[in-house]
Design an enzyme around this catalytic site. Structure first.
Site, PDB file in Angstrom:
ATOM      1  CB  VAL A  44      49.701  -8.415  -3.300  1.00  0.00           C
ATOM      2  CG1 VAL A  44      48.903  -7.689  -4.367  1.00  0.00           C
ATOM      3  CG2 VAL A  44      51.168  -8.500  -3.693  1.00  0.00           C
ATOM      4  CB  CYS A  45      45.605  -9.933  -0.111  1.00  0.00           C
ATOM      5  SG  CYS A  45      45.875 -11.270  -1.251  1.00  0.00           S
ATOM      6  CB  THR A  46      47.781  -6.557   3.392  1.00  0.00           C
ATOM      7  OG1 THR A  46      47.850  -7.913   3.849  1.00  0.00           O
ATOM      8  CG2 THR A  46      47.633  -5.637   4.589  1.00  0.00           C
ATOM      9  CG  LEU A  49      41.510  -6.820   1.199  1.00  0.00           C
ATOM     10  CD1 LEU A  49      41.301  -7.849   2.299  1.00  0.00           C
ATOM     11  CD2 LEU A  49      40.332  -6.848   0.253  1.00  0.00           C
TER      12      LEU A  49
END
Ligand code: BEZ
Length: 210
Positions: A44-46, A49
């Site tokens: 999810v973070c990928t 960002l």
């Protein structure tokens, strides 16, 4: 105690993918967004960002500096950023803060022990040019944030700061806005010479100021 709206955003120094950052100095007189994500090399973070990198021109247009953070090392961040470009089609174009000793995460209350003792949750802080916190958001690790919504809120905050207007439910840029109750009709006449619509004495609607 958790940071509240109107508190001063804590200052700190930290390493980042753009070099060392002294936070208040880096912000200067700009608006700022500081957001945390749980961990490097997570799916999810990928996506988040990549999306923030794609939206960077929109943040720039509004005079907003953006910084991300997770409680990983700079070395780990540097290994991960290639994956963001490869899978999301946008190279990271804003600083990602390293916080392996959780100094910043603790200052901002980004660790929520009910979720994890070691990882940051998805916190967002919008900071005004006066270094005061204007908005806080906390999302669980499993839910990616909507950064279009964050831009919408920033538009609202900046209109309030500049024109003393509030924004109604589901407002979008260009829609009518509301004259804040603390502005008298006499002052509103000066600020909005084109007039407004009074639906109730406390509900005065006016076109969005330019
Ligand atoms: C993620 O960033 O993809 C993630 C992190 C923790 C739990 C679930 C998803």
């Amino acid at each position: 105690m958790a940071l509240q709206l109107g508190d001063e955003a804590p200052d700190f120094t930290a390493d980042s993918t753009d070099g060392p950052i002294h936070f208040h100095q880096w912000l200067g007189s700009s608006w700022g967004v500081l957001f945390s994500h749980p961990k490097d090399f997570t799916p999810v973070c990928t996506t988040e960002l990549g999306r923030v990198s794609a939206l960077k021109p929109e943040f720039d247009k509004r005079g907003v500096k953006v910084a991300g953070l997770s409680v990983d090392t700079l070395e780990s961040h540097q290994k991960w950023v290639g994956d963001i470009q490869e899978t999301q089609g946008h190279a990271l174009n804003f600083p990602l803060l390293a916080d392996p000793d959780k100094k910043v995460a603790n200052l901002y209350g980004m660790i929520h022990p009910n979720a994890s003792d070691t990882a940051t949750v998805r916190s967002v802080f919008v900071i005004g040019p006066d270094k005061k916190i204007k908005l806080t958001l906390t999302y669980p690790a499993s839910t990616g944030r909507n950064f279009d919504e964050l831009l919408r809120v920033i538009d609202s905050l900046q209109l309030t700061a500049k024109h003393k207007v509030a924004t109604p439910v589901d407002w979008k840029h260009g829609d009518d806005v509301i004259i804040v109750p603390s502005v008298s009709d006499a002052d509103a006449k000066i600020q909005h010479p084109g007039g407004w619509k009074t639906l109730k004495p406390y509900l005065r609607v006016v076109p969005q100021p330019k």
